[in-house]
Enzyme design. Sequence first.
Site, PDB file in Angstrom:
ATOM      1  N   GLY A   1     -63.684  -7.900  20.795  1.00 40.31           N
ATOM      2  CA  GLY A   1     -63.877  -8.529  18.732  1.00 40.31           C
ATOM      3  C   GLY A   1     -62.454  -9.731  19.161  1.00 40.31           C
ATOM      4  O   GLY A   1     -61.707  -9.134  18.295  1.00 40.31           O
ATOM      5  N   HIS A   2     -61.893  -9.017  20.553  1.00 36.03           N
ATOM      6  CA  HIS A   2     -59.975  -9.449  20.339  1.00 36.03           C
ATOM      7  C   HIS A   2     -59.651 -10.665  21.348  1.00 36.03           C
ATOM      8  O   HIS A   2     -59.003  -9.637  22.456  1.00 36.03           O
ATOM      9  CB  HIS A   2     -59.199  -8.476  20.258  1.00 36.03           C
ATOM     10  CG  HIS A   2     -57.380  -8.420  20.120  1.00 36.03           C
ATOM     11  ND1 HIS A   2     -57.015  -9.300  20.925  1.00 36.03           N
ATOM     12  CD2 HIS A   2     -57.551  -8.562  18.373  1.00 36.03           C
ATOM     13  CE1 HIS A   2     -56.135  -9.056  19.990  1.00 36.03           C
ATOM     14  NE2 HIS A   2     -56.073  -8.784  19.047  1.00 36.03           N
ATOM     15  N   PHE A   3     -60.078 -11.294  21.271  1.00 37.33           N
ATOM     16  CA  PHE A   3     -61.111 -12.415  21.147  1.00 37.33           C
ATOM     17  C   PHE A   3     -61.885 -12.923  21.240  1.00 37.33           C
ATOM     18  O   PHE A   3     -62.045 -13.117  22.716  1.00 37.33           O
ATOM     19  CB  PHE A   3     -60.218 -13.730  20.461  1.00 37.33           C
ATOM     20  CG  PHE A   3     -58.697 -12.800  19.727  1.00 37.33           C
ATOM     21  CD1 PHE A   3     -58.754 -12.890  17.977  1.00 37.33           C
ATOM     22  CD2 PHE A   3     -57.616 -13.239  19.729  1.00 37.33           C
ATOM     23  CE1 PHE A   3     -58.003 -12.285  17.163  1.00 37.33           C
ATOM     24  CE2 PHE A   3     -56.485 -12.799  19.013  1.00 37.33           C
ATOM     25  CZ  PHE A   3     -56.377 -12.025  17.927  1.00 37.33           C
TER      26      PHE A   3
END
Length: 143
Positions: free
Chosen positions: A50-52
């Site tokens: 999720g990052h990124f």
Amino acid sequence: MGMQYDSDQIAQILPHRYPFALVDKIVDGEPGRWAKGVKCVTVNEPFFQGHFPQKHVMPGVLLIEALAQVGGVAVLAVPEDRGKLAFLGRVKDARFKRQVVPGDVVELECRLTKRKGPIGVGECVATVDGETAVTAELTFAIR
């Protein structure tokens, strides 16, 4: 060379476990004074989901946490503090100067500059290939 710990030995000092064990090894140091550790960043790190998703960058807060873990080893490697916990109490003057991405080997160093009772302060720096990625002053509470 001073202190040298592999991941199993670090796990005997720090309570952190997957996915928060962020230091692969301690390569040098002096108990109660300073420690130098290494984090090998891979694309398989769970935070990269999720990052990124479109550009993998290690979150700055996790770099601070990795520095705090190295500082925790420096503090807790002293025989009288073995078995205690080192809580991160404050982050001061954090500066993020370079992105950390998969394939980077992050060198993490924390030099303890003050200790009064259960409170310690460390000057910390993370580098990649000799280039500064993060600097910060961290305060620890030892309990």
